[in-house]
Every structure is written in C-alpha cells, then in structure tokens.
Design a protein around this motif. Structure first.
Motif, PDB file in Angstrom:
ATOM      1  N   ASP A 182       0.804  -1.217   0.000  1.00 13.95           N
ATOM      2  CA  ASP A 182       0.000   0.000   0.000  1.00 13.95           C
ATOM      3  C   ASP A 182       0.842   1.274   0.000  1.00 13.95           C
ATOM      4  O   ASP A 182       0.296   2.377  -0.105  1.00 13.95           O
ATOM      5  N   ALA A 183       2.144   1.129   0.127  1.00 12.21           N
ATOM      6  CA  ALA A 183       3.030   2.303   0.142  1.00 12.21           C
ATOM      7  C   ALA A 183       3.198   2.846  -1.267  1.00 12.21           C
ATOM      8  O   ALA A 183       2.761   2.238  -2.257  1.00 12.21           O
ATOM      9  N   ALA A 184       3.831   4.005  -1.373  1.00 12.52           N
ATOM     10  CA  ALA A 184       4.170   4.549  -2.679  1.00 12.52           C
ATOM     11  C   ALA A 184       5.002   3.522  -3.439  1.00 12.52           C
ATOM     12  O   ALA A 184       5.724   2.716  -2.848  1.00 12.52           O
ATOM     13  N   ARG A 185       4.914   3.559  -4.753  1.00 12.80           N
ATOM     14  CA  ARG A 185       5.479   2.507  -5.603  1.00 12.80           C
ATOM     15  C   ARG A 185       6.919   2.152  -5.244  1.00 12.80           C
ATOM     16  O   ARG A 185       7.275   0.982  -5.158  1.00 12.80           O
ATOM     17  N   HIS A 186       7.757   3.149  -5.020  1.00 14.93           N
ATOM     18  CA  HIS A 186       9.170   2.884  -4.774  1.00 14.93           C
ATOM     19  C   HIS A 186       9.501   2.705  -3.304  1.00 14.93           C
ATOM     20  O   HIS A 186      10.674   2.548  -2.948  1.00 14.93           O
ATOM     21  N   GLN A 187       8.474   2.728  -2.441  1.00 12.21           N
ATOM     22  CA  GLN A 187       8.698   2.471  -1.013  1.00 12.21           C
ATOM     23  C   GLN A 187       8.055   1.162  -0.547  1.00 12.21           C
ATOM     24  O   GLN A 187       7.905   0.927   0.646  1.00 12.21           O
ATOM     25  N   GLN A 188       7.667   0.318  -1.490  1.00 15.09           N
ATOM     26  CA  GLN A 188       7.005  -0.930  -1.127  1.00 15.09           C
ATOM     27  C   GLN A 188       7.971  -2.053  -0.760  1.00 15.09           C
ATOM     28  O   GLN A 188       7.562  -3.054  -0.182  1.00 15.09           O
ATOM     29  N   PHE A 189       9.249  -1.879  -1.061  1.00 12.46           N
ATOM     30  CA  PHE A 189      10.184  -3.006  -1.036  1.00 12.46           C
ATOM     31  C   PHE A 189      11.272  -2.832   0.020  1.00 12.46           C
ATOM     32  O   PHE A 189      11.715  -1.719   0.306  1.00 12.46           O
ATOM     33  N   SER A 190      11.699  -3.969   0.555  1.00 11.62           N
ATOM     34  CA  SER A 190      12.754  -3.992   1.553  1.00 11.62           C
ATOM     35  C   SER A 190      13.772  -5.069   1.203  1.00 11.62           C
ATOM     36  O   SER A 190      13.487  -5.969   0.408  1.00 11.62           O
ATOM     37  N   THR A 191      14.930  -4.968   1.811  1.00 12.31           N
ATOM     38  CA  THR A 191      16.036  -5.869   1.506  1.00 12.31           C
ATOM     39  C   THR A 191      16.438  -6.651   2.749  1.00 12.31           C
ATOM     40  O   THR A 191      16.536  -6.084   3.841  1.00 12.31           O
ATOM     41  N   PHE A 192      16.705  -7.937   2.562  1.00 10.25           N
ATOM     42  CA  PHE A 192      17.001  -8.832   3.674  1.00 10.25           C
ATOM     43  C   PHE A 192      18.293  -9.606   3.436  1.00 10.25           C
ATOM     44  O   PHE A 192      18.611  -9.995   2.304  1.00 10.25           O
ATOM     45  N   ILE A 193      19.018  -9.826   4.522  1.00  5.81           N
ATOM     46  CA  ILE A 193      20.237 -10.631   4.472  1.00  5.81           C
ATOM     47  C   ILE A 193      19.878 -12.052   4.873  1.00  5.81           C
ATOM     48  O   ILE A 193      19.346 -12.286   5.965  1.00  5.81           O
ATOM     49  N   VAL A 194      20.175 -13.003   4.012  1.00  2.00           N
ATOM     50  CA  VAL A 194      19.807 -14.403   4.240  1.00  2.00           C
ATOM     51  C   VAL A 194      21.069 -15.260   4.235  1.00  2.00           C
ATOM     52  O   VAL A 194      21.845 -15.249   3.272  1.00  2.00           O
ATOM     53  N   GLU A 195      21.267 -15.998   5.316  1.00  2.00           N
ATOM     54  CA  GLU A 195      22.415 -16.905   5.388  1.00  2.00           C
ATOM     55  C   GLU A 195      22.091 -18.202   4.645  1.00  2.00           C
ATOM     56  O   GLU A 195      21.004 -18.760   4.782  1.00  2.00           O
ATOM     57  N   LEU A 196      23.057 -18.659   3.867  1.00  2.00           N
ATOM     58  CA  LEU A 196      22.894 -19.872   3.064  1.00  2.00           C
ATOM     59  C   LEU A 196      23.866 -20.952   3.521  1.00  2.00           C
ATOM     60  O   LEU A 196      24.934 -20.644   4.048  1.00  2.00           O
ATOM     61  N   PRO A 197      23.480 -22.218   3.324  1.00  2.00           N
ATOM     62  CA  PRO A 197      22.227 -22.710   2.735  1.00  2.00           C
ATOM     63  C   PRO A 197      21.059 -22.534   3.694  1.00  2.00           C
ATOM     64  O   PRO A 197      21.237 -22.468   4.913  1.00  2.00           O
ATOM     65  N   ASN A 198      19.874 -22.472   3.123  1.00  2.00           N
ATOM     66  CA  ASN A 198      18.661 -22.281   3.899  1.00  2.00           C
ATOM     67  C   ASN A 198      17.539 -23.033   3.184  1.00  2.00           C
ATOM     68  O   ASN A 198      17.369 -22.868   1.970  1.00  2.00           O
ATOM     69  N   PRO A 199      16.779 -23.869   3.907  1.00  2.00           N
ATOM     70  CA  PRO A 199      15.726 -24.657   3.244  1.00  2.00           C
ATOM     71  C   PRO A 199      14.651 -23.796   2.583  1.00  2.00           C
ATOM     72  O   PRO A 199      13.960 -24.265   1.667  1.00  2.00           O
ATOM     73  N   GLU A 237      16.481  -8.493  12.589  1.00  2.43           N
ATOM     74  CA  GLU A 237      17.786  -7.849  12.648  1.00  2.43           C
ATOM     75  C   GLU A 237      18.543  -7.947  11.318  1.00  2.43           C
ATOM     76  O   GLU A 237      19.534  -7.256  11.104  1.00  2.43           O
ATOM     77  N   ASN A 238      18.033  -8.786  10.419  1.00  2.13           N
ATOM     78  CA  ASN A 238      18.660  -8.927   9.109  1.00  2.13           C
ATOM     79  C   ASN A 238      18.002  -8.070   8.038  1.00  2.13           C
ATOM     80  O   ASN A 238      18.317  -8.200   6.857  1.00  2.13           O
ATOM     81  N   LEU A 239      17.070  -7.196   8.455  1.00  2.00           N
ATOM     82  CA  LEU A 239      16.525  -6.201   7.536  1.00  2.00           C
ATOM     83  C   LEU A 239      17.615  -5.167   7.272  1.00  2.00           C
ATOM     84  O   LEU A 239      18.173  -4.587   8.202  1.00  2.00           O
ATOM     85  N   LEU A 240      17.937  -4.931   6.009  1.00  2.00           N
ATOM     86  CA  LEU A 240      19.047  -4.040   5.654  1.00  2.00           C
ATOM     87  C   LEU A 240      18.521  -2.677   5.210  1.00  2.00           C
ATOM     88  O   LEU A 240      17.775  -2.582   4.241  1.00  2.00           O
ATOM     89  N   GLY A 241      18.893  -1.647   5.958  1.00  2.00           N
ATOM     90  CA  GLY A 241      18.581  -0.282   5.548  1.00  2.00           C
ATOM     91  C   GLY A 241      17.206   0.226   5.919  1.00  2.00           C
ATOM     92  O   GLY A 241      16.864   1.361   5.606  1.00  2.00           O
ATOM     93  N   GLY A 242      16.383  -0.598   6.559  1.00  2.00           N
ATOM     94  CA  GLY A 242      15.062  -0.162   6.981  1.00  2.00           C
ATOM     95  C   GLY A 242      13.977  -0.531   5.989  1.00  2.00           C
ATOM     96  O   GLY A 242      14.237  -0.705   4.798  1.00  2.00           O
ATOM     97  N   GLU A 243      12.746  -0.654   6.484  1.00  2.00           N
ATOM     98  CA  GLU A 243      11.619  -0.996   5.624  1.00  2.00           C
ATOM     99  C   GLU A 243      11.387   0.094   4.579  1.00  2.00           C
ATOM    100  O   GLU A 243      11.492   1.282   4.857  1.00  2.00           O
ATOM    101  N   GLY A 244      11.058  -0.365   3.371  1.00  2.00           N
ATOM    102  CA  GLY A 244      10.737   0.558   2.294  1.00  2.00           C
ATOM    103  C   GLY A 244      11.935   1.151   1.573  1.00  2.00           C
ATOM    104  O   GLY A 244      11.771   1.925   0.632  1.00  2.00           O
ATOM    105  N   GLN A 245      13.146   0.774   1.984  1.00  2.00           N
ATOM    106  CA  GLN A 245      14.353   1.354   1.389  1.00  2.00           C
ATOM    107  C   GLN A 245      15.010   0.426   0.361  1.00  2.00           C
ATOM    108  O   GLN A 245      16.062   0.746  -0.193  1.00  2.00           O
TER     109      GLN A 245
END
Length: 411
Positions: A182-199, A237-245
C-alpha cells in the motif's frame, strides 16, 4: 577556465601497479587453470600475493582494510582488472560482492557490519543479489516476492527469483521483497540478508545460457540461478537499511555495478584489440602482410576510436562521482554505449583472427558469448535509452534546449 584531463600522479602509480599485477600474475594464472590446476588453489595463491602487495579491496576505505581509492583511481584500477577473468577476484573486487560491501558499509547496522561485512572484506564469503523475477523482468517494482512479519521477531518471505548470479557459490543472499503493497510505488520493497544454505531458499537450477558453461566457471560465480523462496524465515535484525528502502538501495548498488561492468568491458576490449593487432602484425595473406591492408587498418582504427570514447566517458563519470555530482544521465548513456562497444571490439578481433578467432584457441570466442549479456544485465539497453530519452525531453521542456541532457551541461 581550462579543462584538466591530467590524471594525478598517485592514480597513475596505482594503475601501473595493477597493470603489472594483471599482466604478470593474473593472465599467466589463466594458463595454470587451462593446464588443469585447481581454481581454488590458483585463486588462493593470487590473493595471498595481492594482499602482500597491498592490492586488496580498491574501492573500500583503508580503515576497512581496503586501498581507500576514490572513484577516479578505482575506475583506472577496474579498467585494468577486467583484462583477466581472475583480475577482480584476485583483489576481492568482483561483483556482486563489491556492491554488497558498499551497501553494507553505507546502510548496515553495527551488528550487520560485524557479522556479514567483515567476512566479505576478508574474502572468506561470497554473496548473491536476488532481485530479478520472471514476472517483473526489467521493472523491479513489478516483483511479487513478499515479506510479512510473523509476530515473533521475524519476516517470512515467499516468492521466486531468477538470474541470481553466483547463488550457487554464495554464503549469503541479499533478497528484495515487498513489505508494504500500500506504500508509494518505490517504497514498497525492503532488503534482507539471508544466510545460506537455507531450506527456504532453494536453487532450482543454474539457468542454461549461450555463454560457456563449465564447472570452473560456475565455481567462479558465472552461474545465474533460478530460486524458489518458500516460507523463508529471516530475523528482523537482518533487515538491511530499513523498511521501504530496498528499491533505493538496489538502484544505488546497480549504478555501481553498471559502471564496474563498463570498466571491465573497456579492459576486455583493450585486450581484444591487443590480441588482434598482434595477430595482424604476424600474419600474411596473398603475399602481403595483414597489417599493410587498409581495410584492416580501418578496423583497428574503429576499435581504437570506440575505446577512446569509452575511456573519456568513464573518466568523466568518475570525475563527477569524485566531486559528489549527479551521474544518473551519464551512467545510463555509458551503460548502453560500453555494452555495445565491447561487443563490437571483440567481434572485430574475432574477424581479424579469421577461423582462429572462431576457435577456442584464443579467449575471444568465450568472451563473445558471455559479453552478449552486457546489453541485458543491470537493465537492458532499451530501458536505459527510454530513461535517457525522457530526460532529453524533460530538459527541452524546461529550458527550450536538450543541452542539459545531451552533453552540453554535463560538466
């Protein structure tokens, strides 16, 4: 006022050091691998020597173990490293790791820098960037992968990704997902750090492409993977840069990646021109040296002209970046030009080699099938041309001239 095109002495010095390194160590190491020596052994040897010579992480600040080079000096370095597929790897300057390090440096928490950035800096881990999706293609805002909070301190991700380069060798995945539709088009997405391997992060396949495929190439990170993301649990804690960034950070890292690709393209084109020139000066046909034929000289001249323009583009962009100026228009123009330039120069080098160029006795044929991707990666030519063209129209509507978007005011 004079326009100064003089490269500072310290930048010339580091360029000379890296040129000597690539020519004296990296290119000979390619032959070691061609002769059957293990890639990991070869790379470990190169990296040990590189670090001993202070050739490590050219783009990172000295306090983080890097060489502390600014955009201009780093551009000069990258335009040497790209002459060998071991160049960037030898100095821990390869994509997509380099862009991730810069993103973590700029946006990571202290926890994230300690846990994830340090191993990258040391060359102990590799990363992949999972943004692209079949459903979205070049339009990153069309991605469908979602991330929702579970009320237990985690996000749960579901969706799919593809062309996640280096996922097959990655220890960490940086994944973009939609957190707020529901956010503005370019604020809808967030980035996450994922350790691998992961099921929850399953590699379905390495996507077959027209580029050369081999076990060694895939170990080096040349594979592009299709990924299924299902109930992937990621701590908050693995959200990188904050939600929507996520989108903004993604565009920033892609901007660096485009320039790095372009710099490596210049280096590859230069090596291709060197190979072609060496060949024509050694070969005769129909009783006459190839080097004496006007048509051949014209072909070499066209390649040299393309390289001259390419270097000027990159040096100008590096100058603007060094001074904190807006480089978006120039970056888009250069991305398209450099991708087509390397394709043209390598194609010409193959033509000048004749049947030898079509064989795999030189590196040219292998490069040719790989560099075709340059007109697609980090956004296809058409998207960048579209944006560049829109900027030209916008400049005209604002000022009655296109100069601001077409070179007249780019300095």
């Amino acid at each position: 006022m004079a326009i100064d095109f003089v490269i500072p002495d310290d930048a010339k010095e580091v360029r000379a050091r890296v040129r000597k390194w690539v020519q004296g160590e990296c290119i000979p190491a390619e032959k070691r691998m061609a002769d059957g020596e293990d890639y990991k052994t070869v790379l470990a040897d190169l990296r040990k020597k590189a670090r001993a010579q202070g050739l490590w992480l050219p783009f990172m600040p000295k306090e983080f173990g890097g060489m502390g080079l600014g955009p201009l000096s780093n551009a000069l370095v990258q335009m040497e490293l790209g002459q060998s597929h071991l160049g960037a790897l030898s100095m821990n300057s390869q994509g997509p790791d380099d862009a991730t390090m810069l993103t973590l440096l700029a946006h990571g928490t202290e926890f994230q820098k300690e846990k994830y950035l340090k191993p990258f800096l040391n060359g102990d881990k590799r990363v992949c960037y999972s943004m692209t999706e079949k459903a979205a293609g070049a339009d990153a805002t069309g991605m469908q992968t979602t991330a929702t909070k579970d009320g237990k301190g985690n996000y749960v991700l579901n969706g799919e990704k593809w062309f996640s380069s280096s996922a097959n060798v990655a220890d960490i995945a940086v994944v973009m997902a939609k957190t707020n539709p529901d956010a503005a088009r370019h604020q809808q997405f967030s980035t996450f750090i994922v350790e691998l391997p992961n099921p929850g992060y399953k590699i379905i396949r390495n996507i077959p492409t027209m580029a050369h495929h081999s076990e060694v190439a895939e170990q080096m990170g040349a594979a592009h993977c299709e990924i299924e993301i299902k109930d992937l649990v990621v701590p908050e804690e693995n959200l990188l840069g904050g939600e929507g960034q996520g989108f903004a950070m993604g565009q920033h890292r892609l901007a660096y990646g485009r320039l790095r690709h372009g710099m490596h393209n210049v280096a590859m084109a230069q090596r291709a021109l060197d190979l072609a020139t060496a060949h024509v000066t050694e070969r005769s046909t129909f009783g006459k040296g190839l080097e004496d034929r006007q048509g051949v000289q014209f072909m070499l001249a066209e390649c040299a002209s393309q390289l001259y323009i390419a270097r000027l583009m990159l040096m100008h962009i590096a100058y603007k970046a060094e001074n904190g100026l807006d480089i978006r228009q120039e970056n888009g123009i250069a991305k398209v030009f450099l991708a087509n330039m390397v394709h043209k120069v390598v194609d010409t080098a193959i033509q000048l080699h004749g049947a030898l160029g079509y064989s795999t006795d030189t590196p040219l044929a292998g490069w040719y099938t790989d560099i075709r991707s340059q007109r697609l990666v980090d956004g296809p030519d058409e998207v960048h041309k579209w944006i560049t063209g829109k900027n030209v129209i916008r400049a005209f509507k604002n000022d009655g001239t296109t100069a601001a978007a077409a070179g007249g005011d780019l300095l």
